[in-house]
Design an enzyme around this catalytic site. Structure first.
Site, PDB file in Angstrom:
ATOM      1  CG  HIS A   8       4.069 -86.251 -51.848  1.00  0.00           C
ATOM      2  ND1 HIS A   8       4.286 -87.710 -51.964  1.00  0.00           N
ATOM      3  CD2 HIS A   8       3.810 -85.616 -53.186  1.00  0.00           C
ATOM      4  CE1 HIS A   8       4.005 -87.936 -52.896  1.00  0.00           C
ATOM      5  NE2 HIS A   8       4.350 -87.003 -53.012  1.00  0.00           N
ATOM      6  N   GLY A  43      -1.224 -80.082 -61.892  1.00  0.00           N
ATOM      7  CA  GLY A  43      -0.258 -81.126 -61.857  1.00  0.00           C
ATOM      8  C   GLY A  43      -0.012 -82.901 -61.842  1.00  0.00           C
ATOM      9  CG  ASP A  69       1.886 -81.297 -65.166  1.00  0.00           C
ATOM     10  OD1 ASP A  69       3.581 -80.979 -64.964  1.00  0.00           O
ATOM     11  OD2 ASP A  69       1.399 -82.503 -64.388  1.00  0.00           O
TER      12      ASP A  69
END
Ligand SMILES: C[S@@+](CC[C@H](N)C(=O)[O-])C[C@H]1O[C@@H](n2cnc3c(N)ncnc32)[C@H](O)[C@@H]1O
Length: 339
Positions: free
Chosen positions: A242, A181, A204
């Protein structure tokens, strides 16, 4: 006074848009080009704005001085460490300011209460944008996707320099590392330049890595982190978990564990993310973490995690141990996970 506090909080979004205005007018870049403290009239002429608007610019600057972004000296406005971050040259955190104040996306916040009224897993963002996740939205709107990449890269620049300087031993003994990512590669570029013997890869979504920064110092691989992650001695995950709920995080962390276990020298996963309530006594750092938490709630239906939450997903994904580094990098902490 309580009423003043409520008035202040209700009007606080104006501070965000005043900052956005300073970025759009490139006030920091103009002060930088001027070379020393810049008087208001010089600033006004350099933009340029009609002379009758000079006092309005002065009022904007007064608010931003009050907010600690600029300072005012007798000679004018000097560049400060905060305003320096907003120059169009360099790390340009202005891209982050423009992302967070994007007119189309910012409208979700007027509907925050809807999150609490309905059951189910759909995020506020998906509700407002006809079932689209932010990643699909960014793919369909290349300008927003580009701004997202620039904003993440701008935040990475200063944080990553701090990480490689404060914690060089994290990278000791590693031959290769995959930044999962990792966007367009801003973070991995800094790691690769700091440790030239470490072979680095940014991983990614394919349309994101298609826009990866030009560099000979790292490799680029497109794919889906929920499916398979390229094998490596270490996986780096910065501000990725997150964005996801606990079950998705456990899936991602399991793929990371498989990736390090299939590398000969496989050692660890390095997570850089917020830990709510961790160590800091600084009120602004605590408040910023809490704002990020609600931001994650609205944008992704996800959350920032406290120590207990992190323990749950790390052990839930089958890791035997982990270590939280004691010093924070701004609002972020560093956690090492061992298989
Ligand atoms: C909040 S950004 C963080 C980017 C970068 N790590 C940083 O700190 O600047 C999250 C990243 O996760 C990527 N991402 C989302 N879903 C993904 C998937 N299924 N597989 C791989 N990457 C994904 C996004 O494209 C985005 O670049």
């Amino acid at each position: 006074m309580d009423l003043t506090r409520i008035q202040n909080l209700s009007l606080s979004y104006i501070s965000s848009f005043a900052l956005r205005c300073a970025v759009d007018l490139d006030i920091s870049g103009r002060i930088q080009a001027y070379g020393h403290p810049m008087p208001l009239n010089e600033l006004a002429r350099s933009i340029p704005i009609p002379p009758e608007k000079d006092s309005m610019l002065g009022r904007l600057m007064t608010l931003l001085v009050n907010q600690g972004i600029f300072v005012q000296s007798e000679a004018g406005y000097p560049l400060t460490p905060a305003s320096e971050l907003l120059q169009t040259e360099g790390s340009n955190v202005g891209a982050y300011v423009r992302l967070v104040t994007d007119a189309e996306v910012v409208k979700i916040w007027g509907r925050l209460s809807e999150v609490f009224k309905e059951s189910g897993e759909v995020s506020l963002f998906e509700k407002v944008f006809d079932g689209k996740q932010l990643w699909e939205f960014a793919k369909e709107k290349p300008e927003y996707g580009k701004l997202f990449g620039e904003a993440m890269a701008s935040l990475s620049n200063s944080l990553m320099r701090g990480l490689v300087e404060s914690y060089p031993h994290i990278f000791d003994g590693l031959n290769n590392l995959v930044d999962v990512g990792g966007g367009t590669g801003a973070a991995v570029k800094i790691i690769a330049e700091a440790f030239p013997k470490l072979r680095c890869t940014v991983f990614d979504l394919p349309h994101v890595v298609a826009k990866a920064l030009e560099s000979n110092s790292f490799d680029v691989v497109g794919g889906d982190m929920f499916e398979k992650i390229p094998p490596a001695d270490a996986i780096f995950l910065k501000n990725v978990l997150h964005d996801w709920g606990d079950e998705d995080c456990i899936r991602i962390l399991k793929r990371c564990k498989e990736a390090i276990e299939s590398s000969k020298n496989g050692g660890k996963v390095i997570v850089v993310d917020i830990i709510i309530g961790f160590e800091s006594n600084d009120q602004k750092t605590i408040e910023t973490s809490l704002l990020f938490d609600i931001s994650m709630m609205g944008l992704f239906g996800s959350k920032e995690r406290n120590k207990q939450d992190w323990h749950g997903i790390i052990i839930g994904a089958g890791y035997s141990d982990y270590k939280i580094y004691p010093d924070q990098l701004g609002v972020n902490s560093v956690i090492e996970l061992y298989p």
